[in-house]
Design a protein around this motif. Structure first.
Motif, mmCIF file in Angstrom:
data_model
loop_
_atom_site.group_PDB
_atom_site.id
_atom_site.type_symbol
_atom_site.label_atom_id
_atom_site.label_comp_id
_atom_site.label_asym_id
_atom_site.label_seq_id
_atom_site.Cartn_x
_atom_site.Cartn_y
_atom_site.Cartn_z
ATOM 1 N N SER A 22 0.835 -1.199 0.000
ATOM 2 C CA SER A 22 0.000 0.000 0.000
ATOM 3 C C SER A 22 0.867 1.245 0.000
ATOM 4 N N TRP A 23 2.019 1.210 0.669
ATOM 5 C CA TRP A 23 2.918 2.364 0.680
ATOM 6 C C TRP A 23 3.530 2.562 -0.708
ATOM 7 N N ILE A 24 3.913 1.502 -1.355
ATOM 8 C CA ILE A 24 4.533 1.596 -2.680
ATOM 9 C C ILE A 24 3.530 2.113 -3.708
ATOM 10 N N LEU A 25 2.285 1.663 -3.635
ATOM 11 C CA LEU A 25 1.291 2.046 -4.618
ATOM 12 C C LEU A 25 0.728 3.442 -4.384
ATOM 13 N N LYS A 26 0.891 3.967 -3.167
ATOM 14 C CA LYS A 26 0.357 5.285 -2.847
ATOM 15 C C LYS A 26 1.088 6.335 -3.657
ATOM 16 N N ALA A 27 0.343 7.199 -4.324
ATOM 17 C CA ALA A 27 0.971 8.176 -5.207
ATOM 18 C C ALA A 27 1.320 9.455 -4.466
ATOM 19 N N GLU A 28 0.331 10.146 -3.950
ATOM 20 C CA GLU A 28 0.574 11.442 -3.330
ATOM 21 C C GLU A 28 1.029 11.249 -1.886
ATOM 22 N N LEU A 29 2.027 12.043 -1.482
ATOM 23 C CA LEU A 29 2.588 11.943 -0.139
ATOM 24 C C LEU A 29 2.028 13.039 0.754
ATOM 25 N N SER A 30 1.965 12.750 2.045
ATOM 26 C CA SER A 30 1.485 13.742 3.008
ATOM 27 C C SER A 30 2.572 14.782 3.283
ATOM 28 N N HIS A 31 2.179 15.864 3.953
ATOM 29 C CA HIS A 31 3.142 16.905 4.320
ATOM 30 C C HIS A 31 4.216 16.346 5.257
ATOM 31 N N GLU A 32 3.813 15.477 6.176
ATOM 32 C CA GLU A 32 4.759 14.880 7.112
ATOM 33 C C GLU A 32 5.781 14.010 6.388
ATOM 34 N N GLU A 33 5.305 13.218 5.423
ATOM 35 C CA GLU A 33 6.220 12.375 4.647
ATOM 36 C C GLU A 33 7.184 13.229 3.829
ATOM 37 N N ARG A 56 11.952 28.841 -15.673
ATOM 38 C CA ARG A 56 11.492 28.344 -16.970
ATOM 39 C C ARG A 56 10.339 29.209 -17.488
ATOM 40 N N TYR A 57 9.490 29.688 -16.574
ATOM 41 C CA TYR A 57 8.341 30.528 -16.921
ATOM 42 C C TYR A 57 8.335 31.780 -16.040
ATOM 43 N N PRO A 58 9.170 32.770 -16.371
ATOM 44 C CA PRO A 58 9.236 33.992 -15.561
ATOM 45 C C PRO A 58 7.867 34.669 -15.455
ATOM 46 N N GLY A 59 7.548 35.109 -14.258
ATOM 47 C CA GLY A 59 6.283 35.793 -14.024
ATOM 48 C C GLY A 59 5.104 34.868 -13.782
ATOM 49 N N ALA A 60 5.320 33.552 -13.838
ATOM 50 C CA ALA A 60 4.232 32.588 -13.629
ATOM 51 C C ALA A 60 3.838 32.549 -12.154
ATOM 52 N N LEU A 61 2.622 32.091 -11.930
ATOM 53 C CA LEU A 61 2.102 31.912 -10.577
ATOM 54 C C LEU A 61 1.884 30.432 -10.312
ATOM 55 N N LEU A 62 2.232 29.994 -9.119
ATOM 56 C CA LEU A 62 2.018 28.603 -8.727
ATOM 57 C C LEU A 62 0.549 28.413 -8.358
ATOM 58 N N LEU A 63 -0.108 27.468 -9.021
ATOM 59 C CA LEU A 63 -1.506 27.166 -8.727
ATOM 60 C C LEU A 63 -1.642 25.973 -7.790
ATOM 61 N N GLU A 64 -0.790 24.966 -8.000
ATOM 62 C CA GLU A 64 -0.898 23.727 -7.229
ATOM 63 C C GLU A 64 0.431 23.002 -7.246
ATOM 64 N N SER A 65 0.699 22.287 -6.156
ATOM 65 C CA SER A 65 1.914 21.458 -6.116
ATOM 66 C C SER A 65 1.626 20.183 -5.341
ATOM 67 N N GLU A 66 2.281 19.112 -5.757
ATOM 68 C CA GLU A 66 2.169 17.811 -5.095
ATOM 69 C C GLU A 66 3.524 17.129 -5.155
ATOM 70 N N LEU A 67 3.798 16.321 -4.148
ATOM 71 C CA LEU A 67 4.969 15.450 -4.172
ATOM 72 C C LEU A 67 4.442 14.032 -4.246
ATOM 73 N N LYS A 77 4.962 17.615 -8.804
ATOM 74 C CA LYS A 77 4.028 17.960 -9.880
ATOM 75 C C LYS A 77 3.558 19.385 -9.593
ATOM 76 N N LEU A 78 3.818 20.293 -10.519
ATOM 77 C CA LEU A 78 3.459 21.693 -10.349
ATOM 78 C C LEU A 78 2.504 22.121 -11.450
ATOM 79 N N GLU A 79 1.540 22.942 -11.089
ATOM 80 C CA GLU A 79 0.689 23.605 -12.074
ATOM 81 C C GLU A 79 0.993 25.087 -11.975
ATOM 82 N N LEU A 80 1.376 25.677 -13.098
ATOM 83 C CA LEU A 80 1.722 27.093 -13.158
ATOM 84 C C LEU A 80 0.787 27.825 -14.104
ATOM 85 N N LEU A 81 0.408 29.038 -13.721
ATOM 86 C CA LEU A 81 -0.307 29.938 -14.612
ATOM 87 C C LEU A 81 0.737 30.890 -15.172
ATOM 88 N N THR A 82 1.015 30.761 -16.459
ATOM 89 C CA THR A 82 2.072 31.582 -17.063
ATOM 90 C C THR A 82 1.597 33.019 -17.221
#
Length: 106
Positions: A22-33, A56-67, A77-82
């Motif tokens: 279950s640990w190996i298959l789990k994709a997204e990690l918690s903040h503690e991890e 890479r994208y000057p002036g972009a805004l971070l919308l979402e991030s995941e580890l 994994k980052l989502e940027l608004l350019t």
């Protein structure tokens, strides 16, 4: 007649296997991890990854991030608004900041 009792050592081994699977298959990690991985030096600081992405994208805004852990490696994994209003999805190796993927987000 089939013996339905299970050896206790097999139960423990099965429980350990299921927990590991279950640990190996789990994709997204918690903040503690994520914090533990950072403190252990397994992943780079998020600030380093974000600087890489914003260069890479000057002036972009971070919308979402995941580890996440994918195929045995940790990936940010980052989502940027350019600055041109386009949403990009970047996947960056968390251990060495290598760009894995850069595509339009749908």
């Amino acid at each position: 007649m089939i013996n339905k009792t299970v050896n206790p050592s097999w139960r423990a081994a099965l429980a350990a296997f299921l927990l590991l699977a279950s640990w190996i298959l789990k994709a997204e990690l918690s903040h503690e991890e994520a914090l533990h991985l950072r403190q252990a030096g397994t992943v780079l600081p998020f600030e380093h990854i974000l600087t890489f992405a914003l260069n890479r994208y000057p002036g972009a805004l971070l919308l979402e991030s995941e580890l996440e852990r994918k195929k045995g490696i940790y990936v940010y994994k980052l989502e940027l608004l350019t600055s041109s209003g386009i949403v990009r999805e970047l996947k960056i190796n968390a251990g060495n900041s290598e760009l894995i993927k850069d595509e339009l987000d749908d």
